[in-house]
Design a protein around this motif. Structure first.
Motif, PDB file in Angstrom:
ATOM      1  N   HIS A  69     -18.566 -18.345 -21.694  1.00 54.34           N
ATOM      2  CA  HIS A  69     -19.326 -19.392 -21.003  1.00 54.34           C
ATOM      3  C   HIS A  69     -20.821 -19.326 -21.333  1.00 54.34           C
ATOM      4  CE1 HIS A  69     -16.142 -21.289 -18.763  1.00 54.34           C
ATOM      5  NE2 HIS A  69     -15.656 -20.098 -18.446  1.00 54.34           N
ATOM      6  N   LEU A  70     -21.308 -18.139 -21.654  1.00 57.66           N
ATOM      7  CA  LEU A  70     -22.689 -18.044 -22.140  1.00 57.66           C
ATOM      8  C   LEU A  70     -22.837 -18.791 -23.464  1.00 57.66           C
ATOM      9  CD1 LEU A  70     -23.503 -14.296 -21.327  1.00 57.66           C
ATOM     10  CD2 LEU A  70     -24.823 -16.268 -20.517  1.00 57.66           C
ATOM     11  N   VAL A  71     -21.839 -18.636 -24.331  1.00 59.68           N
ATOM     12  CA  VAL A  71     -21.855 -19.354 -25.615  1.00 59.68           C
ATOM     13  C   VAL A  71     -21.819 -20.859 -25.374  1.00 59.68           C
ATOM     14  CG1 VAL A  71     -20.594 -19.819 -27.752  1.00 59.68           C
ATOM     15  CG2 VAL A  71     -20.778 -17.474 -26.902  1.00 59.68           C
ATOM     16  N   PHE A  72     -20.919 -21.304 -24.502  1.00 55.52           N
ATOM     17  CA  PHE A  72     -20.805 -22.741 -24.221  1.00 55.52           C
ATOM     18  C   PHE A  72     -22.112 -23.308 -23.675  1.00 55.52           C
ATOM     19  CE2 PHE A  72     -15.908 -22.644 -23.511  1.00 55.52           C
ATOM     20  CZ  PHE A  72     -15.722 -22.700 -24.884  1.00 55.52           C
ATOM     21  N   GLU A  73     -22.749 -22.562 -22.766  1.00 56.88           N
ATOM     22  CA  GLU A  73     -23.991 -23.082 -22.170  1.00 56.88           C
ATOM     23  C   GLU A  73     -25.082 -23.216 -23.235  1.00 56.88           C
ATOM     24  OE1 GLU A  73     -26.708 -22.490 -18.196  1.00 56.88           O
ATOM     25  OE2 GLU A  73     -26.153 -20.694 -19.313  1.00 56.88           O
ATOM     26  N   TYR A  74     -25.220 -22.189 -24.078  1.00 58.80           N
ATOM     27  CA  TYR A  74     -26.219 -22.253 -25.159  1.00 58.80           C
ATOM     28  C   TYR A  74     -25.901 -23.392 -26.127  1.00 58.80           C
ATOM     29  CZ  TYR A  74     -29.155 -18.126 -24.381  1.00 58.80           C
ATOM     30  OH  TYR A  74     -30.071 -17.239 -23.881  1.00 58.80           O
ATOM     31  N   MET A  75     -24.631 -23.519 -26.487  1.00 59.13           N
ATOM     32  CA  MET A  75     -24.215 -24.557 -27.443  1.00 59.13           C
ATOM     33  C   MET A  75     -24.476 -25.947 -26.881  1.00 59.13           C
ATOM     34  SD  MET A  75     -22.590 -23.150 -30.207  1.00 59.13           S
ATOM     35  CE  MET A  75     -21.058 -23.892 -30.697  1.00 59.13           C
ATOM     36  N   SER A  76     -24.250 -26.124 -25.589  1.00 57.25           N
ATOM     37  CA  SER A  76     -24.384 -27.449 -24.980  1.00 57.25           C
ATOM     38  C   SER A  76     -25.827 -27.939 -24.940  1.00 57.25           C
ATOM     39  CB  SER A  76     -23.800 -27.447 -23.557  1.00 57.25           C
ATOM     40  OG  SER A  76     -24.579 -26.644 -22.684  1.00 57.25           O
ATOM     41  N   LYS A  77     -26.775 -27.035 -25.177  1.00 57.51           N
ATOM     42  CA  LYS A  77     -28.181 -27.442 -25.199  1.00 57.51           C
ATOM     43  C   LYS A  77     -28.519 -28.240 -26.452  1.00 57.51           C
ATOM     44  CE  LYS A  77     -29.644 -23.574 -22.299  1.00 57.51           C
ATOM     45  NZ  LYS A  77     -30.400 -22.308 -22.204  1.00 57.51           N
ATOM     46  N   LEU A  78     -27.664 -28.104 -27.481  1.00 57.96           N
ATOM     47  CA  LEU A  78     -27.795 -28.926 -28.685  1.00 57.96           C
ATOM     48  C   LEU A  78     -26.905 -30.156 -28.528  1.00 57.96           C
ATOM     49  CD1 LEU A  78     -27.521 -26.543 -31.792  1.00 57.96           C
ATOM     50  CD2 LEU A  78     -29.519 -27.813 -31.058  1.00 57.96           C
ATOM     51  N   THR A  79     -27.377 -31.296 -28.970  1.00 59.41           N
ATOM     52  CA  THR A  79     -26.566 -32.516 -28.885  1.00 59.41           C
ATOM     53  C   THR A  79     -25.223 -32.319 -29.580  1.00 59.41           C
ATOM     54  OG1 THR A  79     -28.548 -33.893 -28.843  1.00 59.41           O
ATOM     55  CG2 THR A  79     -26.495 -34.979 -29.440  1.00 59.41           C
ATOM     56  N   GLU A  80     -25.260 -31.700 -30.791  1.00 58.42           N
ATOM     57  CA  GLU A  80     -24.012 -31.480 -31.527  1.00 58.42           C
ATOM     58  C   GLU A  80     -23.077 -30.537 -30.776  1.00 58.42           C
ATOM     59  OE1 GLU A  80     -27.194 -31.136 -32.528  1.00 58.42           O
ATOM     60  OE2 GLU A  80     -27.277 -30.962 -34.713  1.00 58.42           O
ATOM     61  N   GLY A  81     -23.654 -29.575 -30.077  1.00 57.87           N
ATOM     62  CA  GLY A  81     -22.844 -28.634 -29.306  1.00 57.87           C
ATOM     63  C   GLY A  81     -22.182 -29.314 -28.123  1.00 57.87           C
ATOM     64  N   ALA A  82     -22.953 -30.134 -27.411  1.00 60.01           N
ATOM     65  CA  ALA A  82     -22.396 -30.871 -26.267  1.00 60.01           C
ATOM     66  C   ALA A  82     -21.281 -31.805 -26.736  1.00 60.01           C
ATOM     67  CB  ALA A  82     -23.499 -31.656 -25.565  1.00 60.01           C
ATOM     68  N   VAL A  83     -21.514 -32.468 -27.862  1.00 62.16           N
ATOM     69  CA  VAL A  83     -20.488 -33.355 -28.430  1.00 62.16           C
ATOM     70  C   VAL A  83     -19.242 -32.558 -28.809  1.00 62.16           C
ATOM     71  CG1 VAL A  83     -19.923 -34.811 -30.421  1.00 62.16           C
ATOM     72  CG2 VAL A  83     -22.115 -35.103 -29.253  1.00 62.16           C
ATOM     73  N   GLY A  84     -19.458 -31.357 -29.364  1.00 56.21           N
ATOM     74  CA  GLY A  84     -18.337 -30.500 -29.736  1.00 56.21           C
ATOM     75  C   GLY A  84     -17.489 -30.112 -28.539  1.00 56.21           C
ATOM     76  N   ILE A  85     -18.143 -29.786 -27.438  1.00 54.72           N
ATOM     77  CA  ILE A  85     -17.422 -29.423 -26.205  1.00 54.72           C
ATOM     78  C   ILE A  85     -16.658 -30.632 -25.662  1.00 54.72           C
ATOM     79  CG2 ILE A  85     -17.742 -28.718 -23.789  1.00 54.72           C
ATOM     80  CD1 ILE A  85     -20.111 -26.976 -24.806  1.00 54.72           C
ATOM     81  N   LEU A  86     -17.287 -31.798 -25.700  1.00 55.65           N
ATOM     82  CA  LEU A  86     -16.629 -33.023 -25.245  1.00 55.65           C
ATOM     83  C   LEU A  86     -15.420 -33.350 -26.116  1.00 55.65           C
ATOM     84  CD1 LEU A  86     -19.832 -35.135 -24.518  1.00 55.65           C
ATOM     85  CD2 LEU A  86     -18.098 -34.570 -22.816  1.00 55.65           C
TER      86      LEU A  86
END
Length: 340
Positions: free
Chosen positions: A129-146
């Motif tokens: 979840h630490l990885v997910f939170e950091y990743m979601s701060k990038l637009t591409e990361g948030a899109v990846g999670i979605l």
């Protein structure tokens, strides 16, 4: 109130000082080879050494070039809990670097990490979840999670995960739902978040309010917030924590765009606490409070009440912020409007 913390301590038989590391350019290639070793101890020691090296962004870049991420993805499902712990820890450290976050997105690590959301070891789930939170701060990361379809799963985890991990999930949701909220709404996120607004933890309450703020920026989200959460948001306007006040005021501001939200807020007694927040010079919630009051002034009863408080808005005209001045001017105009 004291809470148990998730421990990152390793088993006593794992000694990182025993991990031999090659010098210079040979260090990372050697460790990458050892990650694929059939010997468990060799893998564990390689992970220990790699965990230290990836604090340096240059090493992260080299590790990505060597294809270390492919080996780490394989180790995520290793039967040994120490291997899984150190692998997720390395990925967490990598996400602290910009080059690392982009590398994880390009290598499909998000979907691989999703396999560990039910891991029996607390620290493994926390690292994920630490990885997910950091990743979601990038637009591409948030899109990846979605795109990975993780939002419904993350919402469900808010019901029974450890409190420390719930705060991380709320941070991830806040970043992702800024972009798209339909999956969260379908997963009954508003009801789950409503419960979090009355949590004993200030951090949990604050982050839940921020997630609701992001949801209420979407048309479909406004409807649900209006129907279910408005009275709770009004109660949070008087919370002792400024962050909670600010996020609750922001969510209420969006909710009152809808007529039913205005009636609900007015019925819940929103005007007195909103006036108090609007009167606070330099307050984080001032602008949102003025805008929410402007919406309530659209109702005859709201306008009638606010006519007795024009001095509050006159004071706001002296605020150094142009946005606050503009909002106050609009509010005064709406409050003083007459149908003839």
């Amino acid at each position: 109130m004291a809470h148990a913390r998730i421990s990152a301590n390793l088993p006593p038989n794992i000694d990182p000082t025993k991990a031999p590391v090659a010098f210079g350019r040979r260090a990372l290639p050697k460790l990458n080879e050892e990650l694929q070793s059939p010997e468990l101890l060799t893998q564990q020691q390689a992970l220990m050494a790699l965990c230290d090296l990836v604090h340096d962004p240059q090493n992260v870049y080299e590790a990505l070039e060597l294809g270390v991420l492919d080996n780490l993805k394989t180790l995520l499902v290793h039967q040994d809990s120490t291997v899984r712990q150190k692998t997720t820890e390395i990925l967490h450290i990598i996400t602290m670097h910009n080059v690392g976050r982009h590398g994880l997105i390009q290598n499909g690590v998000i979907s691989a990490l999703a396999e560990l959301l039910d891991d029996p070891v607390d620290i493994c789930r926390k690292n994920v979840h630490l990885v997910f939170e950091y990743m979601s701060k990038l637009t591409e990361g948030a899109v990846g999670i979605l795109h990975a379809g993780l939002i419904p799963l993350l919402v469900s985890k808010l019901k029974n995960e450890l409190e420390e991990i719930q705060e991380l999930i709320l941070g991830t949701l806040s970043n992702c739902l800024r972009m798209e909220a339909s999956e969260a709404l379908a997963a009954d996120a508003v009801t789950v978040l409503k419960e979090k607004l009355t949590h004993t933890s200030v951090a949990t309450k604050s982050k839940a309010a921020w997630v609701l703020l992001e949801i209420s920026t979407h048309p479909e989200g406004k409807n649900e917030v209006c129907e279910e959460v408005t009275p709770v948001l009004v109660s949070l306007l008087e919370d002792a924590d400024p962050e909670i006040q600010a996020s609750a005021t922001g969510a209420l501001m969006f909710a009152t765009i809808k007529p039913q939200g205005r009636f609900s807020a007015l019925g819940a007694g929103a005007i007195p606490p909103l006036l108090k927040l609007a009167a606070e010079e330099g307050g984080k919630a001032r602008l949102s409070a003025i805008k929410a009051l402007t919406m309530l002034a659209e109702l005859p009863k709201g306008r009638e009440t606010l006519l007795n408080h024009l001095d509050t808005f006159q004071q706001c005209l002296k605020d150094p912020s142009k946005a606050v001045k503009r909002a106050a001017k609009t509010a005064i105009s709406v409050i003083q409007w007459k149908p003839y």
